[in-house]
Motif scaffolding. Structure first.
Motif, mmCIF file in Angstrom:
data_model
loop_
_atom_site.group_PDB
_atom_site.id
_atom_site.type_symbol
_atom_site.label_atom_id
_atom_site.label_comp_id
_atom_site.label_asym_id
_atom_site.label_seq_id
_atom_site.Cartn_x
_atom_site.Cartn_y
_atom_site.Cartn_z
ATOM 1 N N ILE A 169 0.140 11.964 -16.750
ATOM 2 C CA ILE A 169 -0.925 12.447 -15.868
ATOM 3 C C ILE A 169 -0.410 13.558 -14.952
ATOM 4 N N HIS A 170 0.730 13.322 -14.342
ATOM 5 C CA HIS A 170 1.187 14.274 -13.339
ATOM 6 C C HIS A 170 1.862 15.499 -13.940
ATOM 7 N N LYS A 171 2.376 15.356 -15.155
ATOM 8 C CA LYS A 171 2.948 16.531 -15.821
ATOM 9 C C LYS A 171 1.814 17.462 -16.230
ATOM 10 N N LYS A 172 0.765 16.855 -16.785
ATOM 11 C CA LYS A 172 -0.401 17.616 -17.234
ATOM 12 C C LYS A 172 -0.984 18.448 -16.086
ATOM 13 N N GLU A 173 -1.040 17.825 -14.904
ATOM 14 C CA GLU A 173 -1.671 18.490 -13.765
ATOM 15 C C GLU A 173 -0.757 19.499 -13.087
ATOM 16 N N GLY A 174 0.551 19.371 -13.318
ATOM 17 C CA GLY A 174 1.475 20.179 -12.548
ATOM 18 C C GLY A 174 1.365 19.728 -11.098
ATOM 19 N N LYS A 186 6.557 12.938 1.063
ATOM 20 C CA LYS A 186 7.026 11.769 0.336
ATOM 21 C C LYS A 186 6.004 10.643 0.397
ATOM 22 N N THR A 187 5.989 9.834 -0.650
ATOM 23 C CA THR A 187 5.119 8.659 -0.640
ATOM 24 C C THR A 187 5.699 7.609 0.306
ATOM 25 N N GLU A 188 4.837 7.037 1.142
ATOM 26 C CA GLU A 188 5.281 5.971 2.047
ATOM 27 C C GLU A 188 4.736 4.637 1.542
ATOM 28 N N ILE A 223 0.858 -1.184 0.000
ATOM 29 C CA ILE A 223 0.000 0.000 0.000
ATOM 30 C C ILE A 223 0.895 1.236 0.000
ATOM 31 N N THR A 224 0.553 2.213 -0.851
ATOM 32 C CA THR A 224 1.281 3.478 -0.837
ATOM 33 C C THR A 224 0.387 4.552 -0.249
ATOM 34 N N LEU A 225 0.990 5.398 0.584
ATOM 35 C CA LEU A 225 0.247 6.514 1.176
ATOM 36 C C LEU A 225 0.975 7.807 0.865
ATOM 37 N N PHE A 226 0.225 8.794 0.442
ATOM 38 C CA PHE A 226 0.803 10.096 0.111
ATOM 39 C C PHE A 226 -0.106 11.170 0.681
ATOM 40 N N ARG A 227 0.444 11.995 1.570
ATOM 41 C CA ARG A 227 -0.372 13.055 2.203
ATOM 42 C C ARG A 227 -0.367 14.318 1.374
ATOM 43 N N ILE A 264 -5.301 11.882 1.989
ATOM 44 C CA ILE A 264 -4.303 10.843 1.725
ATOM 45 C C ILE A 264 -4.687 10.157 0.419
ATOM 46 N N LEU A 265 -3.692 10.066 -0.468
ATOM 47 C CA LEU A 265 -3.872 9.293 -1.696
ATOM 48 C C LEU A 265 -3.380 7.895 -1.384
ATOM 49 N N MET A 266 -4.238 6.921 -1.525
ATOM 50 C CA MET A 266 -3.847 5.551 -1.181
ATOM 51 C C MET A 266 -3.963 4.651 -2.402
ATOM 52 N N LYS A 293 -10.995 16.648 -9.773
ATOM 53 C CA LYS A 293 -9.881 16.096 -10.567
ATOM 54 C C LYS A 293 -9.764 14.593 -10.335
ATOM 55 N N PHE A 294 -9.859 14.200 -9.085
ATOM 56 C CA PHE A 294 -9.684 12.774 -8.792
ATOM 57 C C PHE A 294 -10.937 11.964 -9.121
ATOM 58 N N ILE A 295 -12.103 12.564 -8.917
ATOM 59 C CA ILE A 295 -13.339 11.852 -9.278
ATOM 60 C C ILE A 295 -13.334 11.585 -10.784
ATOM 61 N N ASN A 296 -12.838 12.551 -11.557
ATOM 62 C CA ASN A 296 -12.793 12.413 -13.021
ATOM 63 C C ASN A 296 -11.456 11.880 -13.511
ATOM 64 N N ARG A 297 -10.733 11.169 -12.688
ATOM 65 C CA ARG A 297 -9.391 10.702 -13.068
ATOM 66 C C ARG A 297 -9.464 9.842 -14.329
ATOM 67 N N SER A 298 -8.334 9.750 -15.013
ATOM 68 C CA SER A 298 -8.325 9.113 -16.329
ATOM 69 C C SER A 298 -8.573 7.602 -16.284
ATOM 70 N N ARG A 299 -8.301 6.981 -15.162
ATOM 71 C CA ARG A 299 -8.485 5.531 -14.976
ATOM 72 C C ARG A 299 -7.564 4.682 -15.852
ATOM 73 N N LEU A 300 -6.485 5.292 -16.311
ATOM 74 C CA LEU A 300 -5.500 4.522 -17.077
ATOM 75 C C LEU A 300 -4.873 3.457 -16.186
ATOM 76 N N VAL A 301 -4.708 3.794 -14.924
ATOM 77 C CA VAL A 301 -4.027 2.889 -13.994
ATOM 78 C C VAL A 301 -4.840 1.609 -13.737
ATOM 79 N N ASP A 302 -6.143 1.686 -13.941
ATOM 80 C CA ASP A 302 -6.995 0.537 -13.621
ATOM 81 C C ASP A 302 -6.604 -0.729 -14.406
#
Ligand code: HEM
Length: 97
Positions: free
Chosen positions: A76-81, A88-90, A3-7, A53-55, A21-30
Motif C-alpha cells: 500500500i505505502h510503496k504504491k502511494e509513495g 514519527k508514529t507514536e 492506539i497509533t497516532l501519525f501526524r 492525524i492518522l489513528m 485516497k483514504f476514503i477509497n482505501r483498500s480496506r485490506l487491514v480490516d
C-alpha cells in the motif's frame, strides 16, 4: 488495546487528493488479526497548511507490529509513495475508556 497516532501536514491544494485516497482505501487491514479501527482526523483550526492525524487501534502492540511488517502494508505505502510530510508514529496504550 493500543492506539497509533501519525501526524501529516499537507498544502491546502492537496486536501481533496489526500482525503479521497483514504476514503477509497483498500480496506485490506480490516481483516488483519488484532485490527480494530482506522480514522483520518482533520484538525479544525489550521494556520499553515492542513494538519491530519492518522489513528489506528489494535488489540495489542504485537498485532500492530505484525501488520507494519506485512506485505499488505509495504504494498500500500510503496504504491502511494510518500508525497506528504509526516513525523514519527507514536504508540499509546489505552489505560481506560
Ligand atoms: C507519509 C506517510 C503516509 C502516507 C503518505 C500514507 C498514505 C496512505 C494512503 C494513500 C493509503 C490508502 C491506500 C490504500 O489503502 O490502498 C494508506 C492506507 C493506510 N495507511 Fe498510510 N500513509 C502514511 C503513513 C502511515 C502510517 C505511519 C501508518 C501507521 C499507523 C499508516 C497506516 C495506514 C492504514 C492502516 C491504512 C489503511 C490500509 C487499508 O485500508 O488496508 N499509514 N496510507
Amino acid at each position: 488495546m493500543v492506539i497509533t497516532l501519525f501526524r501529516l501536514s499537507i498544502p491546502p491544494e492537496q486536501e481533496q487528493f489526500l482525503e479521497e485516497k483514504f476514503i477509497n482505501r483498500s480496506r485490506l487491514v480490516d481483516q488483519v488479526k488484532g485490527f480494530i479501527s482506522f480514522k483520518l482526523l482533520k484538525k479544525t483550526q489550521n494556520e499553515n497548511g492542513l494538519e491530519y492525524i492518522l489513528m489506528t487501534e489494535w488489540e495489542t502492540e504485537e498485532d500492530y507490529k505484525n501488520w507494519l511488517n506485512s506485505q499488505d502494508h509495504a504494498r500500500i505505502h510503496k504504491k502511494e509513495g510518500a508525497p506528504f510530510s509526516g513525523n514519527k508514529t507514536e504508540l499509546f496504550q489505552v489505560v481506560c475508556q
